[in-house]
Each structure stands twice: as structure tokens, then as C-alpha cells.
Design a protein around this motif. Structure first.
Motif: not given
Length: 334
Positions: A98-113
Motif C-alpha cells: 500500500t506504499i511507494g518509497v523513493v530514497f534519493g540516495q538509494r536505488s530500488q532498480l537493479w543496476w546491471d539490467i
């Protein structure tokens, strides 16, 4: 309905200190010296569904610690948290849907794909149907202008491109509540404007609640009507941004450029009896009147000045939100 309910929330950390010397290091193996450091001090607030609230404070004020407790990452030392009708750290699996989170200094995306592969993985994690994904994400992708980025690995994206993709990733399951912790850090003006416009749009379209933590107060001014101000773990202000400006602004500056030679003494004589202080920038021949914040004071100063001199240009400058908040931290709320 309140999207967030916080009552007497407290978070304490143990701060360890090392003893000096070899003997001290040996003793530290068995017993450690530490002190309890409160990061958040018994704070209480509510955020209604559909609100956009700015959560602001200096470094170390407790903003990120609060966000981590609200999202279930940290467990509170004491107090009560109800977010979207759930306890974040006790009902974590159901809650994160039920939530979405965006941390400006952390990523939830996979780096190499590729970005689109990260999106597909998150779609599976959140159990979003193909129909819902296509209907919602087509709009998100077009609005954030990230379609040309979908087949690129995340490591090849610029900071601005990655942050737009991070925001899209947080919205794959179209959550009713969005936490943004420094989402525009290091971004250029055009990317910031695009993200701000998008956040306004999803708030209006889906009634998405947004809690925004940032040091860039232009983000707060552009998006939020309400601010919660934190200092050393305590809430020192919770209310409308407009009221903050009205109560803590230290007057307005009125800048005059004249078509004829003007004298400070003459201007002071023209505005005698009014609460006004005159200053002169001799290099540019700009006269500045510092007066009260009310419309009557501003109007009187302008009227009397125009009656005595021919005016080339007039500018009225209000203190920025950043200046007001800096003054509050430096001088206190008293």
C-alpha cells in the motif's frame, strides 16, 4: 480518513564509545561504554488521505528516522504508528503493498539490467495484473518521459534519468501513499519541474497522499500547503506553509529606481511616522525600503514615495521560505 497516525513516537539509538589504549581496547571486548541518544522525541501528528505534506528539518533532525519507522524499516522504541490502517513493522508484507518509497540516495532498480526488466520484476513482486500495469504505467512512462530509457541498463543513466525511473518504479502498484526522501537531490531545474508537475498530477488524479522530505524548499513551496518542521527530534511547527510565512516573515523589501536624483533624508521625511527603514545601493542607485508585512504599510510607503519622486521601477520582495526557516532555526520559535 487519516493515511498516517503517529502518537508519542520515539526512537532511541545506542551510541558506543571506545576506551583509549590497548587496555581499553581489551576491556571493550567484554563491556562497551555507550549512551542512549534519542533521534525522535515523542512526536505526534496525522496526515489525511490526499494531503501533500512537507517534512523538513536540518541534518540530524530525525526526518529519515521517522520515514524509516513509518515505512516499517525501523521499529520504534515506543509510541504508536498506524499507516493505511496497519502497523508498519508488524504487518509488513501486507503493508508494503500500500506504499511507494523513493530514497534519493538509494536505488530500488537493479543496476546491471534494463529499466523495463526492473519494472517487470517489481510488477511480479507487487502482483500487479497485466491490464492494471499497462493502463497505469503507460501514463506514468509518458508523463515522466522515460520511454527512451526503458531498454537501457540503470548504470548507464544520468542522475536525473535514474530518479525519474525510480519514481516510476515506486508507482508500479499505484499506492495510495508515497514517501519521498530527498527525491530531487542533485537534479537540474528542468528535471525537478517535470517531477513536481508529475507529483501534482498523481495527487489530483488518484488522491495519492505524499509525505515529502527535502532540503530543497522550492519543492515544498511548489507542492505542499502544510509543513511539519523537526528540530533535534521534536516537532517545532505543524501547520500551513502560508501561516508560517505570515507569522515569521520579517517584513517586505520595496526597491525603488527613480527618474530623478533622490536623497535618503528626503525619503525618510516623506515616510515619517511609518515603520520603515531606508537603505541605498549607491552603485546601482537603488533605494530599498524595509517595511511591515501588511498590505497597508506597503501601500502607504509606495504612495508617499511616488508623491515625492518620479519612479522608474518598483519591486516588492518577500523573504523566501528558506530565509524564514533559517531564521527560525537560528533564533528559535520564541
Amino acid at each position: 480518513m487519516d493515511a498516517i497516525q503517529v502518537q508519542d513516537l520515539r526512537k532511541e539509538f545506542k551510541a558506543y564509545s571506545s576506551r583509549s589504549g590497548l587496555k581499553g581496547a581489551f576491556r571493550d571486548l567484554f563491556t562497551r561504554n555507550y549512551k542512549i541518544v534519542p533521534a525522535v522525541n515523542d512526536i505526534s501528528f496525522q496526515v489525511k488521505q490526499g494531503e501533500m505534506v512537507g517534512y523538513i528539518g536540518e541534518n540530524g533532525a530525525g526526518k529519515s528516522t521517522t520515514i524509516k519507522m513509518l515505512t516499517g524499516i525501523l521499529t520504534p522504541t515506543s509510541g504508536k504508528i498506524i499507516v493505511n490502517g496497519m502497523n508498519p513493522h508488524k504487518e509488513r508484507e501486507r503493508f508494503v503493498q500500500t506504499i511507494g518509497v523513493v530514497f534519493g540516495q538509494r536505488s530500488q532498480l537493479w543496476w546491471d539490467i534494463a529499466v523495463q526488466e526492473s519494472f517487470r520484476l517489481l510488477k511480479k513482486v507487487y502482483k500487479v495484473s497485466d491490464a492494471d500495469y499497462n493502463d497505469h504505467m503507460d501514463h506514468v512512462i509518458k508523463t515522466l518521459d522515460i520511454e527512451p530509457l526503458l531498454d537501457k541498463p540503470v548504470r548507464k543513466l544520468s542522475l536525473g534519468q535514474r530518479m525519474r525511473c525510480e519514481l516510476a518504479a515506486a508507482l508500479i502498484h499505484n499506492p495510495p501513499l508515497l514517501f519521498l526522501d530527498e527525491p530531487t537531490i542533485g537534479l537540474d531545474v528542468l528535471v525537478k519541474l517535470k517531477i513536481r508537475d508529475f507529483l501534482k498530477e498523481i495527487n489530483e488524479k488518484y488522491n495519492t497522499t505524499i509525505l515529502l522530505t527535502t532540503h530543497d524548499l522550492t519543492d515544498i513551496e511548489a507542492l505542499c500547503e502544510r509543513v511539519i518542521m523537526l528540530d533535534e527530534g521534536n516537532i517545532i511547527y505543524d501547520g500551513a506553509l502560508k501561516s508560517l510565512k505570515e507569522h515569521w516573515a520579517e517584513g517586505k523589501e520595496i526597491q525603488f529606481e527613480f527618474l530623478e536624483r533622490a536623497e535618503l533624508s528626503r525619503l525618510e521625511e516623506l515616510t515619517s511616522g511609518l515603520q520603515v527603514k531606508w537603505d541605498l545601493d549607491e552603485k546601482n542607485q537603488v533605494f530599498t525600503a524595509l517595511t511591515g508585512d501588511d498590505e497597508e504599510s506597503v501601500s502607504q510607503v509606495i504612495a508617499r514615495t511616488v508623491a515625492g519622486y518620479k519612479v522608474k521601477d518598483v519591486k516588492i520582495n518577500e523573504p523566501s521560505t528558506e530565509e524564514i526557516i533559517r531564521n527560525i532555526y537560528e533564533r528559535g520559535m520564541a
